[in-house]
Design a protein around this motif. Sequence first.
Motif, short mmCIF file in Angstrom:
data_model
loop_
_atom_site.label_atom_id
_atom_site.label_comp_id
_atom_site.label_asym_id
_atom_site.label_seq_id
_atom_site.Cartn_x
_atom_site.Cartn_y
_atom_site.Cartn_z
N TRP A 155 -9.97 -15.53 -9.37
CA TRP A 155 -9.16 -16.54 -10.13
C TRP A 155 -7.59 -16.77 -9.36
N PHE A 163 -4.30 -12.16 -16.92
CA PHE A 163 -5.66 -11.38 -17.48
C PHE A 163 -4.90 -9.98 -17.34
N HIS A 199 -15.57 -3.84 -20.69
CA HIS A 199 -15.95 -5.02 -21.16
C HIS A 199 -14.93 -6.13 -20.47
N LEU A 200 -13.56 -6.04 -20.76
CA LEU A 200 -12.84 -6.85 -20.27
C LEU A 200 -12.98 -7.23 -18.55
N ARG A 202 -15.45 -7.19 -16.91
CA ARG A 202 -16.53 -8.13 -16.55
C ARG A 202 -16.12 -9.61 -16.68
N LEU A 203 -14.98 -9.89 -17.14
CA LEU A 203 -14.80 -11.41 -17.31
C LEU A 203 -14.09 -11.84 -16.12
N CYS A 204 -13.66 -10.86 -15.11
CA CYS A 204 -12.94 -11.51 -13.77
C CYS A 204 -13.51 -10.82 -12.83
#
Length: 210
Positions: A155, A163, A199-200, A202-204
């Motif tokens: 990102w 984030f 889990h968070l 995994r978003l970035c």
Amino acid sequence: MTEDNLLFYREPRQARSRQMVERLLNATLVLLERSGIAELSTNHIAQEAGVDIASLYRYFGSKEAILCVLTNNWIAKVQAVYARYADLNNLDLPLVAMLRQVNAELSAIPDTEWGYRLLASLMESLPCLRELEKAHELVTARFWAQVFRHYGAHWDDEKLLTFARMFYVEVDSALSLAGRLPPQQARHILRWQRSQAIHLLRLCLPKKRR
């Protein structure tokens, strides 16, 4: 009284003065444990520490100044942990292992337990502590953004820093809640928080770097 006077703090230079200031800081924590912020006053702090009130005011402008020093001391120890990981190029660990290692070091700080149970709960009610927390949040977010970049986040800087702030707030809120709960409930919170953190991430992060 102006805010500068309210938050006045004089650094003690002599060993005897440093010991007295340490007694005042410890007495403040004892009183917070015993009766909370509502009953906290400079007179009570001085009495608990066995220090005359004039000596307290020689080093602190108010009870808020004492709380700010306590919070600053705690934050400095947390940020010292981050500083030890500043050179990420020398770190040869999977991300989850690195997170566990940092968390273990943070948990080992002697002040961590009372910091989350006592001081963290005061952040929203005292403006001086809110300002310290805002600055600490930014330092922490920049650290985690650097970590996530090292482990492969693609990102742009603004999105990644945003984030990282969310990541910090999620973790910090869980730790603050755990600090106020009985041990068994706290263990549930911390287990759920670890799952949520993964889990968070995994978003970035690309799968091969998680």
